[in-house]
Design a protein around this motif. Structure first.
Motif, PDB file in Angstrom:
ATOM      1  N   LEU A  13       8.988  -8.588   5.851  1.00  0.00           N
ATOM      2  CA  LEU A  13      10.060  -7.818   5.547  1.00  0.00           C
ATOM      3  C   LEU A  13       9.333  -6.822   4.399  1.00  0.00           C
ATOM      4  CD1 LEU A  13      12.802 -10.278   5.512  1.00  0.00           C
ATOM      5  CD2 LEU A  13      12.708  -8.366   6.953  1.00  0.00           C
ATOM      6  N   ASN A  14       9.200  -5.690   4.397  1.00  0.00           N
ATOM      7  CA  ASN A  14       8.681  -4.786   3.356  1.00  0.00           C
ATOM      8  C   ASN A  14       9.968  -3.975   2.695  1.00  0.00           C
ATOM      9  OD1 ASN A  14       6.492  -5.498   5.001  1.00  0.00           O
ATOM     10  ND2 ASN A  14       5.480  -3.887   3.813  1.00  0.00           N
ATOM     11  N   LEU A  15      10.111  -4.215   1.449  1.00  0.00           N
ATOM     12  CA  LEU A  15      11.190  -3.545   0.679  1.00  0.00           C
ATOM     13  C   LEU A  15      10.302  -2.140  -0.050  1.00  0.00           C
ATOM     14  CD1 LEU A  15      14.114  -3.430  -0.076  1.00  0.00           C
ATOM     15  CD2 LEU A  15      13.273  -4.766  -2.190  1.00  0.00           C
ATOM     16  N   PHE A  16      11.003  -0.745   0.330  1.00  0.00           N
ATOM     17  CA  PHE A  16      10.485   0.319  -0.333  1.00  0.00           C
ATOM     18  C   PHE A  16      11.438   0.914  -1.348  1.00  0.00           C
ATOM     19  CE2 PHE A  16       8.415  -0.379   3.596  1.00  0.00           C
ATOM     20  CZ  PHE A  16       7.161   0.129   3.452  1.00  0.00           C
ATOM     21  N   ARG A  17      10.945   1.339  -2.437  1.00  0.00           N
ATOM     22  CA  ARG A  17      11.887   2.204  -3.165  1.00  0.00           C
ATOM     23  C   ARG A  17      11.633   3.837  -2.787  1.00  0.00           C
ATOM     24  NH1 ARG A  17      13.417   0.732  -7.926  1.00  0.00           N
ATOM     25  NH2 ARG A  17      12.031  -0.714  -8.452  1.00  0.00           N
ATOM     26  N   MET A  18      12.651   4.295  -2.340  1.00  0.00           N
ATOM     27  CA  MET A  18      12.979   5.721  -2.167  1.00  0.00           C
ATOM     28  C   MET A  18      12.878   6.692  -3.393  1.00  0.00           C
ATOM     29  SD  MET A  18      12.495   5.136   1.034  1.00  0.00           S
ATOM     30  CE  MET A  18      12.619   6.927   1.613  1.00  0.00           C
ATOM     31  N   ILE A  19      12.033   7.651  -3.414  1.00  0.00           N
ATOM     32  CA  ILE A  19      12.123   8.707  -4.447  1.00  0.00           C
ATOM     33  C   ILE A  19      11.999   9.928  -3.610  1.00  0.00           C
ATOM     34  CG2 ILE A  19      10.720   9.945  -6.416  1.00  0.00           C
ATOM     35  CD1 ILE A  19       9.462   7.130  -7.145  1.00  0.00           C
ATOM     36  N   GLY A  20      13.293  10.446  -3.295  1.00  0.00           N
ATOM     37  CA  GLY A  20      13.427  11.618  -2.665  1.00  0.00           C
ATOM     38  C   GLY A  20      13.445  11.319  -1.292  1.00  0.00           C
ATOM     39  N   LYS A  21      12.455  11.736  -0.405  1.00  0.00           N
ATOM     40  CA  LYS A  21      12.227  11.186   1.001  1.00  0.00           C
ATOM     41  C   LYS A  21      10.903  10.579   1.298  1.00  0.00           C
ATOM     42  CE  LYS A  21      14.479  15.668   2.271  1.00  0.00           C
ATOM     43  NZ  LYS A  21      14.242  16.866   3.107  1.00  0.00           N
ATOM     44  N   VAL A  22      10.481   9.764  -0.160  1.00  0.00           N
ATOM     45  CA  VAL A  22       9.254   9.042   0.105  1.00  0.00           C
ATOM     46  C   VAL A  22       9.489   7.753  -0.472  1.00  0.00           C
ATOM     47  CG1 VAL A  22       6.766   9.315  -0.451  1.00  0.00           C
ATOM     48  CG2 VAL A  22       7.945  11.290  -0.060  1.00  0.00           C
TER      49      VAL A  22
END
Length: 391
Positions: free
Chosen positions: A40-49
């Protein structure tokens, strides 16, 4: 007095610890019927990235994340399940400092896992998910099958095997388009009931992209009516300007026409224009931090800039917001021109856009468009430039 100072210091320390504790959010999940050992990978979204901030392996049915929350605003995260090299669709999450989010699911379809949260953005997002839950489950299964077939196509050795895979992929793509239309219908119905806010704007942008890139899109009128609800002030936001560019695309330049131009900024804030390079051919590379092929092409762009130094101007034009552009520039060695008009999809890129990046434009020394193309494969730019520079 000493005892009083001691008590004061302890109070400050405890206050500091409390503030630190509140800058973290907790995400707990319990899911069934998921392959053991998947990541399970958790990403922080900055704008659309998105940037990966945490990884956990499913143990039994449970997982848990404790991650920092940046600033005082709501943070947008995305949780993605990964099985080998194949990523599922991301589950969008909105968190505050101190948030405790609970997730439950019955399968690998992470996008439609149930979310318990008090964050307003999450509650609104879940309304849209719930409206089309059955369609989204089919959509995710279709998505994963297409990913599997994409890897199978790359490994296929015979032409016949590739043709068979392509037939199946085309069939799945038709199903995807049908699901898109059904989901969009439900989304429009829900948006008519809700006020304009952050999630509403994200959904409007998705719908506007459907109008722009889907042949015979059936809901153009409804999407334009939703856009017309925006106030003059709302229409000046970056999100609304992108939406406008999708709904009412600018006239694009064609081969043999004069190049479209505009103010372009470097990282120091200095202003440049493509016309500044008149007298030398120019290769323009439209790219984004979130575009894998764009980043894969950067080493070849560097090679080209050195190979044709003095004979060719190489310009990488980011379509990211300023934050993502600066982050990407710090991580990649861009020794040639690195510029941005800070207008995203609705700036100079819209004048050359085919709807996909990386997007390349070759200008003559006189400033006319010689060629335009999209996509990248290793060595493709060097071969292309060899032909163009011989003309």
């Amino acid at each position: 007095m000493k005892f009083g100072r001691f008590i004061g210091c302890m109070a400050l320390l405890l206050s500091s610890i409390g503030m630190q504790a509140q800058s973290v959010c907790t995400i707990e999940g319990k899911v069934k019927n998921v392959k053991p050992g998947v990541c399970l990978n958790l990403f922080r979204m900055i704008g659309k990235v998105g940037s990966s901030i945490a990884v956990d392996t499913l143990r039994g049915d449970n997982f848990r994340f404790e991650v920092p929350v940046l600033g005082t605003d709501v943070n947008h995260l995305s949780l993605t399940i990964r099985d080998g090299n194949i990523y599922g669709m991301g589950l969008d999450l909105w968190v505050n400092a101190g948030s405790h989010i609970r997730l439950t699911g019955e399968d690998m379809n992470s996008y439609t896992w149930q979310v318990e949260s008090d964050v307003p953005q999450q509650k609104i997002w879940q309304l849209f998910v719930n409206d089309s839950r059955s369609f989204w489950n089919l959509y995710q299964e279709n998505y994963l099958k297409q990913k599997e077939l994409m890897y199978a196509y790359r490994k296929a050795e015979s032409k016949e095997e590739k043709e068979q895979i392509k037939v199946v992929r085309d069939s799945l793509d038709r199903i995807k388009k049908m699901l898109d239309v059904r989901i969009d219908s439900n989304t429009i119905a829900r948006m008519k009931q809700l006020p304009v806010e952050e999630i509403w704007m994200k959904k409007l942008e998705n719908l506007a992209m459907g109008v722009r890139y889907t042949q015979d899109y059936p809901y153009r009128k409804e999407v334009e009516e939703l856009y017309n609800r925006l106030t003059d002030e709302q229409r000046q936001t970056p999100e609304a300007l992108d939406i406008h560019a999708y709904l009412f695309p600018a006239k694009t330049v064609a081969v043999q026409e004069k190049a479209a131009d505009g103010d372009l900024f470097d990282l120091q804030g200095n202003v440049h224009r493509l016309s500044d390079f008149k007298g030398t051919p120019v290769l323009i590379d439209f790219w984004s931090r979130g575009c894998g092929p764009c980043l894969n092409a950067l080493p070849e762009m560097k090679e080209i800039s050195k190979l044709y130094e003095g004979r060719l101007v190489v310009v990488s034009l980011s379509i990211d917001d300023k934050t993502n552009w600066e982050i990407a520039s710090r991580h990649h060695d861009i020794s040639w021109w690195n510029l941005n008009d800070l207008k995203g999809n609705n700036g100079i890129y819209a004048k050359y856009s085919s709807g996909s990046i990386p997007r390349y434009v070759f200008l003559s020394a006189e400033g006319t468009v010689v060629d335009m193309w999209s996509g990248y494969g290793k060595g493709s730019l060097l071969k292309k430039l060899e032909k163009l520079m011989e003309q």
